[in-house]
Design a protein around this motif. Structure first.
Motif, PDB file in Angstrom:
ATOM      1  N   HIS A 101      36.180  -5.805 -22.661  1.00 22.96           N
ATOM      2  CA  HIS A 101      37.485  -6.111 -22.083  1.00 22.96           C
ATOM      3  C   HIS A 101      38.624  -5.702 -23.010  1.00 22.96           C
ATOM      4  O   HIS A 101      38.452  -5.627 -24.231  1.00 22.96           O
ATOM      5  N   GLY A 102      39.800  -5.494 -22.415  1.00 20.67           N
ATOM      6  CA  GLY A 102      41.005  -5.285 -23.187  1.00 20.67           C
ATOM      7  C   GLY A 102      41.598  -6.600 -23.653  1.00 20.67           C
ATOM      8  O   GLY A 102      41.092  -7.685 -23.341  1.00 20.67           O
ATOM      9  N   LEU A 103      42.681  -6.519 -24.400  1.00 19.42           N
ATOM     10  CA  LEU A 103      43.366  -7.698 -24.914  1.00 19.42           C
ATOM     11  C   LEU A 103      44.378  -8.213 -23.892  1.00 19.42           C
ATOM     12  O   LEU A 103      44.864  -7.453 -23.045  1.00 19.42           O
ATOM     13  N   PRO A 104      44.758  -9.507 -23.969  1.00 20.10           N
ATOM     14  CA  PRO A 104      45.783 -10.018 -23.055  1.00 20.10           C
ATOM     15  C   PRO A 104      47.154  -9.448 -23.392  1.00 20.10           C
ATOM     16  O   PRO A 104      47.380  -8.943 -24.512  1.00 20.10           O
ATOM     17  N   PRO A 105      48.097  -9.506 -22.466  1.00 21.27           N
ATOM     18  CA  PRO A 105      49.447  -8.983 -22.742  1.00 21.27           C
ATOM     19  C   PRO A 105      50.054  -9.629 -23.981  1.00 21.27           C
ATOM     20  O   PRO A 105      49.954 -10.834 -24.191  1.00 21.27           O
ATOM     21  N   GLY A 106      50.654  -8.795 -24.842  1.00 18.63           N
ATOM     22  CA  GLY A 106      51.312  -9.293 -26.043  1.00 18.63           C
ATOM     23  C   GLY A 106      50.378  -9.809 -27.114  1.00 18.63           C
ATOM     24  O   GLY A 106      50.777 -10.622 -27.948  1.00 18.63           O
ATOM     25  N   TRP A 114      40.237  -0.817 -32.920  1.00 18.84           N
ATOM     26  CA  TRP A 114      40.393  -1.198 -31.517  1.00 18.84           C
ATOM     27  C   TRP A 114      41.101  -0.098 -30.734  1.00 18.84           C
ATOM     28  O   TRP A 114      42.080   0.477 -31.198  1.00 18.84           O
ATOM     29  N   GLN A 115      40.612   0.196 -29.527  1.00 18.58           N
ATOM     30  CA  GLN A 115      41.183   1.235 -28.675  1.00 18.58           C
ATOM     31  C   GLN A 115      41.763   0.589 -27.414  1.00 18.58           C
ATOM     32  O   GLN A 115      41.029   0.221 -26.494  1.00 18.58           O
ATOM     33  N   ASP A 116      43.075   0.430 -27.381  1.00 12.81           N
ATOM     34  CA  ASP A 116      43.696  -0.179 -26.197  1.00 12.81           C
ATOM     35  C   ASP A 116      43.423   0.634 -24.933  1.00 12.81           C
ATOM     36  O   ASP A 116      43.291   0.076 -23.837  1.00 12.81           O
ATOM     37  N   SER A 117      43.327   1.931 -25.073  1.00 13.95           N
ATOM     38  CA  SER A 117      43.103   2.783 -23.904  1.00 13.95           C
ATOM     39  C   SER A 117      41.743   2.531 -23.262  1.00 13.95           C
ATOM     40  O   SER A 117      41.563   2.752 -22.054  1.00 13.95           O
ATOM     41  N   LEU A 118      40.760   2.055 -24.037  1.00 10.83           N
ATOM     42  CA  LEU A 118      39.441   1.781 -23.477  1.00 10.83           C
ATOM     43  C   LEU A 118      39.527   0.647 -22.456  1.00 10.83           C
ATOM     44  O   LEU A 118      38.949   0.745 -21.364  1.00 10.83           O
ATOM     45  N   GLY A 119      40.244  -0.424 -22.802  1.00  8.54           N
ATOM     46  CA  GLY A 119      40.389  -1.530 -21.868  1.00  8.54           C
ATOM     47  C   GLY A 119      41.009  -1.096 -20.556  1.00  8.54           C
ATOM     48  O   GLY A 119      40.612  -1.552 -19.475  1.00  8.54           O
ATOM     49  N   GLU A 120      41.983  -0.201 -20.637  1.00 10.61           N
ATOM     50  CA  GLU A 120      42.624   0.312 -19.423  1.00 10.61           C
ATOM     51  C   GLU A 120      41.644   1.155 -18.618  1.00 10.61           C
ATOM     52  O   GLU A 120      41.589   1.053 -17.387  1.00 10.61           O
ATOM     53  N   ARG A 121      40.838   1.953 -19.314  1.00  9.53           N
ATOM     54  CA  ARG A 121      39.919   2.862 -18.616  1.00  9.53           C
ATOM     55  C   ARG A 121      38.805   2.106 -17.901  1.00  9.53           C
ATOM     56  O   ARG A 121      38.389   2.503 -16.805  1.00  9.53           O
ATOM     57  N   VAL A 122      38.305   1.021 -18.503  1.00  6.23           N
ATOM     58  CA  VAL A 122      37.143   0.322 -17.921  1.00  6.23           C
ATOM     59  C   VAL A 122      37.540  -0.868 -17.062  1.00  6.23           C
ATOM     60  O   VAL A 122      36.667  -1.575 -16.555  1.00  6.23           O
ATOM     61  N   GLU A 124      38.428  -1.322 -14.104  1.00  5.26           N
ATOM     62  CA  GLU A 124      37.848  -1.357 -12.764  1.00  5.26           C
ATOM     63  C   GLU A 124      36.326  -1.375 -12.800  1.00  5.26           C
ATOM     64  O   GLU A 124      35.686  -1.473 -11.746  1.00  5.26           O
ATOM     65  N   LEU A 125      35.740  -1.295 -13.983  1.00  7.37           N
ATOM     66  CA  LEU A 125      34.280  -1.263 -14.131  1.00  7.37           C
ATOM     67  C   LEU A 125      33.722  -2.589 -14.626  1.00  7.37           C
ATOM     68  O   LEU A 125      32.502  -2.739 -14.741  1.00  7.37           O
ATOM     69  N   VAL A 126      34.598  -3.547 -14.933  1.00 10.39           N
ATOM     70  CA  VAL A 126      34.189  -4.841 -15.477  1.00 10.39           C
ATOM     71  C   VAL A 126      34.832  -5.949 -14.641  1.00 10.39           C
ATOM     72  O   VAL A 126      35.688  -5.697 -13.796  1.00 10.39           O
ATOM     73  N   LEU A 127      34.406  -7.189 -14.874  1.00  9.51           N
ATOM     74  CA  LEU A 127      35.021  -8.309 -14.182  1.00  9.51           C
ATOM     75  C   LEU A 127      36.426  -8.551 -14.748  1.00  9.51           C
ATOM     76  O   LEU A 127      36.720  -8.167 -15.880  1.00  9.51           O
ATOM     77  N   PRO A 128      37.313  -9.192 -13.981  1.00 12.65           N
ATOM     78  CA  PRO A 128      38.617  -9.549 -14.546  1.00 12.65           C
ATOM     79  C   PRO A 128      38.421 -10.389 -15.806  1.00 12.65           C
ATOM     80  O   PRO A 128      37.675 -11.377 -15.802  1.00 12.65           O
ATOM     81  N   GLY A 129      39.060  -9.995 -16.892  1.00  9.48           N
ATOM     82  CA  GLY A 129      38.871 -10.731 -18.136  1.00  9.48           C
ATOM     83  C   GLY A 129      39.611 -10.114 -19.300  1.00  9.48           C
ATOM     84  O   GLY A 129      40.231  -9.046 -19.183  1.00  9.48           O
ATOM     85  N   PHE A 130      39.508 -10.793 -20.440  1.00  7.69           N
ATOM     86  CA  PHE A 130      40.167 -10.353 -21.667  1.00  7.69           C
ATOM     87  C   PHE A 130      39.291 -10.713 -22.863  1.00  7.69           C
ATOM     88  O   PHE A 130      38.484 -11.642 -22.807  1.00  7.69           O
ATOM     89  N   SER A 131      39.494  -9.990 -23.947  1.00  7.32           N
ATOM     90  CA  SER A 131      38.980 -10.390 -25.254  1.00  7.32           C
ATOM     91  C   SER A 131      40.148 -10.923 -26.065  1.00  7.32           C
ATOM     92  O   SER A 131      41.291 -10.484 -25.875  1.00  7.32           O
ATOM     93  N   ALA A 132      39.888 -11.864 -26.968  1.00 11.94           N
ATOM     94  CA  ALA A 132      40.962 -12.464 -27.766  1.00 11.94           C
ATOM     95  C   ALA A 132      40.449 -12.805 -29.155  1.00 11.94           C
ATOM     96  O   ALA A 132      39.273 -13.149 -29.325  1.00 11.94           O
ATOM     97  N   PHE A 133      41.362 -12.713 -30.143  1.00 11.39           N
ATOM     98  CA  PHE A 133      40.999 -12.951 -31.538  1.00 11.39           C
ATOM     99  C   PHE A 133      41.856 -14.031 -32.196  1.00 11.39           C
ATOM    100  O   PHE A 133      41.732 -14.253 -33.389  1.00 11.39           O
ATOM    101  N   THR A 134      42.725 -14.675 -31.420  1.00  7.40           N
ATOM    102  CA  THR A 134      43.491 -15.818 -31.926  1.00  7.40           C
ATOM    103  C   THR A 134      43.534 -16.887 -30.840  1.00  7.40           C
ATOM    104  O   THR A 134      43.336 -16.601 -29.647  1.00  7.40           O
ATOM    105  N   ARG A 135      43.863 -18.103 -31.245  1.00  9.77           N
ATOM    106  CA  ARG A 135      43.972 -19.209 -30.301  1.00  9.77           C
ATOM    107  C   ARG A 135      45.078 -18.947 -29.283  1.00  9.77           C
ATOM    108  O   ARG A 135      44.895 -19.188 -28.069  1.00  9.77           O
ATOM    109  N   ASP A 136      46.223 -18.460 -29.750  1.00 10.93           N
ATOM    110  CA  ASP A 136      47.326 -18.193 -28.821  1.00 10.93           C
ATOM    111  C   ASP A 136      46.947 -17.126 -27.800  1.00 10.93           C
ATOM    112  O   ASP A 136      47.272 -17.243 -26.602  1.00 10.93           O
TER     113      ASP A 136
END
Length: 379
Positions: A101-106, A114-122, A124-136
């Motif tokens: 998954h890509g990262l959430p907005p902001g 990390w490749q932001d473009s990968l999240g955009e490319r995939v 439609e190939l994954v379930l709606p979701g995000f990866s995150a590395f901080t609590r916020d």
């Protein structure tokens, strides 16, 4: 493909120490048993445990328990997918669930590479979701997803459903984040994605062991372990000789074909985003199901570029193709069962059968049978 008497014979080397699992004894023994099957396929002279003090011949073939970071692969002398059963990634996060998954907005934090473009490319190939590395960032992701029902939180390196929880609100998210800890969260990350029910999980993969090549699709099944929990119980696969090109030329049900195409496009996106990535074993879990509101989804849940639950069937199929050059398709299954009363077919190859200190009595085996006649199975 038999090795001539004049060619140097391979030596298979079993490597432990990956981060994905708790390394229960039955997992360690399963890895050793599968390495032994690979040694038979390669007509290897020996199958040994890795020893950092020992030097290995050029024909050595490694069987690690996890996807390897690039620096580890270089230290072992792994230069191509001919050198191992598994994969090599340029950054550690690429080998975990967070790459899906890509990262959430902001987003405030992203790991090196990390490749932001990968999240955009995939997307439609994954379930709606995000990866995150901080609590916020986790809260931002959850707030967006919880608008449409419960969210599944996944630790990046869990196996067989371990390290997952379904959350319904901010309080439940904080409980999970407190258990993970901010330092671990920043290092490893988490995945938050739409929770599905009535789910079917397809396995799609391609495996190459030097000159031996096969690809497959199939469906995973669950079983009940000795603690009463639903866990991975094996996979039933249709395996063809050759690459995913050969697989896509065969007849298959529409849902399976859609899963294969989804996995293939995801695989292409990974290889484009990370040129340093190599893998001789590429396996993708593709889920089909509906969410709390009845909306249907299909997408890649995770990747496996390491020895895995379906590997007994994969290696068994490769050995069947080697033994019968005219064979183009087989049905291969892996089965994992718990408890005392277990029926093992007479034609099964037992991978593990014993009592594990944590899991209790476990039996694992694989079967391989000639498959149906299919159109265009040979590459």
């Amino acid at each position: 493909m038999h090795t001539s008497s004049t060619e140097p014979r391979a030596i298979v080397v079993v490597c432990h120490g990956g981060t994905r699992s708790a390394r229960s004894q039955h997992e360690v023994d399963t890895q050793r048993a599968l390495a032994g099957q690979l040694a038979l396929l390669l007509h290897a002279s020996d199958c040994v445990e890795f020893d950092s003090e020992r030097s290995y011949p050029p024909q050595r073939y490694f069987v690690p328990d996890d996807t390897l970071p690039l620096e580890t692969a270089r230290r072992l002398g792994i230069a191509s997918d001919d050198d191992l059963f598994g994969g090599v990634v340029p950054y550690p996060f690429v080998g975990t669930k967070v790459v899906v998954h890509g990262l959430p907005p902001g987003a405030q934090v992203k790991p090196e590479g990390w490749q932001d473009s990968l999240g955009e490319r995939v997307s439609e190939l994954v379930l709606p979701g995000f990866s995150a590395f901080t609590r916020d960032d986790a809260h931002t992701a959850a707030a967006l997803l919880l608008r449409n029902g419960p969210v599944r939180l996944k630790r990046p390196s869990g196996i067989g459903g371990a390290g997952q929880a379904v959350i319904a609100d901010r309080r439940e998210l904080d409980t999970q984040l407190n258990g993970i800890g901010d330092a671990t969260l920043m290092t490893e990350g988490i995945v938050l994605e739409r929770n599905l029910r009535e789910i079917t999980t397809f396995s799609v993969g391609e495996v190459r062991v030097r000159g031996h090549h096969a690809s497959y699709y199939g469906v995973q099944r669950l079983t009940q372990n000795n603690h009463g929990h639903a866990v991975y119980g094996g996979s039933g696969l249709v395996v063809v000789r050759g690459t995913l090109d050969a697989l896509q030329r065969t007849d298959m049900p529409g849902e399976a074909r859609a899963a294969v195409q989804c996995a293939r496009e995801f695989d292409d996106a990974i290889r484009s985003a990370f040129p340093g990535f190599i893998a001789s074993r590429r396996n993708y879990d593709v889920a089909s199901g509906v969410d709390e509101n009845g909306h249907a989804y299909r997408g890649v849940l995770e990747q496996s570029w390491r020895i895995g639950g379906a590997s007994g069937a994969e290696i068994g199929a490769l050995r069947a193709f080697e033994n019968d050059p005219a064979l183009t398709v087989v049905r291969a299954s892996t089965v994992e069962l718990y408890g005392e009363d277990v029926d093992v077919p007479a034609n099964a190859g037992i991978i593990y059968q014993g009592v594990d200190a944590h899991s209790g009595r476990v039996t694992k085996f694989f079967t391989v049978e000639p498959g149906p006649r299919t159109r265009g199975a040979r590459e």
